[in-house]
Enzyme design. Structure first.
Site, PDB file in Angstrom:
ATOM      1  N   HIS A 178       4.078  34.995  -2.244  1.00  0.00           N
ATOM      2  CA  HIS A 178       4.882  36.006  -2.952  1.00  0.00           C
ATOM      3  C   HIS A 178       4.915  37.336  -2.205  1.00  0.00           C
ATOM      4  O   HIS A 178       5.268  38.366  -2.777  1.00  0.00           O
ATOM      5  CB  HIS A 178       4.354  36.209  -4.384  1.00  0.00           C
ATOM      6  CG  HIS A 178       4.544  34.994  -5.253  1.00  0.00           C
ATOM      7  ND1 HIS A 178       3.840  34.779  -6.416  1.00  0.00           N
ATOM      8  CD2 HIS A 178       5.358  33.913  -5.116  1.00  0.00           C
ATOM      9  CE1 HIS A 178       4.219  33.627  -6.951  1.00  0.00           C
ATOM     10  NE2 HIS A 178       5.133  33.075  -6.186  1.00  0.00           N
ATOM     11  N   GLY A 206      -8.557  30.494  -9.532  1.00  0.00           N
ATOM     12  CA  GLY A 206      -8.029  31.664 -10.215  1.00  0.00           C
ATOM     13  C   GLY A 206      -6.546  31.591 -10.496  1.00  0.00           C
ATOM     14  O   GLY A 206      -5.867  32.612 -10.579  1.00  0.00           O
TER      15      GLY A 206
END
Ligand code: ZN
Length: 240
Positions: free
Chosen positions: A109, A178
Site C-alpha cells: 500500500h 498482525g
C-alpha cells in the site's frame, strides 16, 4: 517462508487503527472511497491538504512521526537475518519495517514518507522534491507526483504488485502477522499459498477469517509472540 504484516503491528507502535474501537475513521467518519479520483480531479488542492494536514490526517501524521518499531518489527528482521523469512510484504505505510532494518520489503500500500510519480512510478524522498509550485512534478519525467500511499480507488503500483505475486508464487509458507488479511489484493496472497498446499502461520490476538486456513495459529500480539518465535528457532537450530 515469507511474511505478511498489517495494522496490528502498527497499533503496537502507538499508531491508531483506522477502524474499530479508537479507530481514526470510527471517530472522524469513513473517508471517501474515491480518494484517487479526487486527487486526479484537483491534485493541487490534494497537495495543499497534504502539506497542511488537519483533523484525522493531522492526528495520523503526528502518530506516524512519533512511532518507533516495536519488538515485532525487530523480530521479523531477525528472522530475515536467520534466512527464515525471505521477504516481508506489508500493508502498513508507516515506514517502521524500513526503520527496523527489513531488507527485502514490499510495501503493497506504499510508504507514507515517500512520493511517487504516477507516470514513471519512480519514488522520491520528500526533500528531493520542489513544492514551490503545486502539484509538484517528477524530477525525472515531469509527470504528476502523489504520495506513495495507495489511495482508495488507486491501482496498486505495478512494480510492487508483481514483486508480491512473485514472492507468493515461490513461497511454501507464509507468516501472517498482525493482519486478518481481508483487504485485497493482499488477502489473496495467503489464500493462494494455502490452496497450493503451502502452510500458513497466523499471529493474531483474535481468530480471523483466515484462521480456518492456518496450519498454526499463535494467539497473541505480534510484539509478544514474534520474539518468542525467534528464540524458538534459534534454540532449535542450536540443537541440530
Ligand atoms: Zn516520473
Amino acid at each position: 517462508m515469507i511474511a505478511l504484516t498489517g495494522a496490528g503491528l502498527s497499533v503496537e507502535s502507538g499508531i491508531p487503527p483506522f477502524r474499530g474501537p479508537g479507530g481514526i475513521w470510527t471517530r472522524y467518519g469513513e473517508p471517501p472511497m474515491d480518494g484517487y479520483q479526487r486527487f486526479l480531479a484537483d491534485p493541487a488542492k490534494a497537495w495543499e491538504e497534504r502539506l497542511n494536514p488537519s483533523g484525522p490526517m493531522r492526528e495520523l501524521w503526528s502518530a506516524l512521526n512519533a512511532a518507533a518499531p516495536n519488538p515485532g518489527h525487530h523480530a521479523l528482521v531477525e528472522l530475515e537475518d536467520m534466512d527464515v523469512v525471505r521477504a516481508t510484504i506489508t500493508q502498513n505505510v508507516d515506514n517502521l519495517h524500513r526503520i527496523a532494518g527489513s531488507r527485502r520489503l514490499l510495501e503493497i500500500h506504499g510508504n507514507a514518507t515517500l512520493i511517487r510519480c504516477i507516470q514513471c512510478v519512480a519514488r522520491f524522498e520528500r526533500d528531493e522534491i520542489d513544492f514551490a509550485v503545486l502539484p509538484p512534478s517528477c524530477p525525472r519525467c515531469n509527470g504528476l507526483l502523489k504520495s506513495d500511499t495507495v489511495s482508495f480507488g488507486e491501482p496498486i503500483p505495478p512494480d510492487v504488485l508483481e514483486a508480491c505475486s512473485g514472492e507468493a508464487d515461490r513461497a511454501d509458507c507464509m507468516l501472517v502477522a498482525g493482519t486478518s488479511a481481508t483487504v485485497y489484493p493482499a488477502a489473496g496472497l495467503p489464500i493462494a499459498i494455502a490452496e497450493r498446499g503451502g502452510d500458513l502461520i497466523e499471529v493474531n490476538p483474535y481468530p480471523s477469517d483466515l484462521s480456518p486456513l492456518c496450519r498454526i495459529t499463535l494467539a497473541g500480539t505480534t510484539a509478544a509472540v514474534l520474539p518468542v518465535l525467534v528464540e524458538r528457532v534459534r534454540t532449535l537450530r542450536a540443537s541440530l
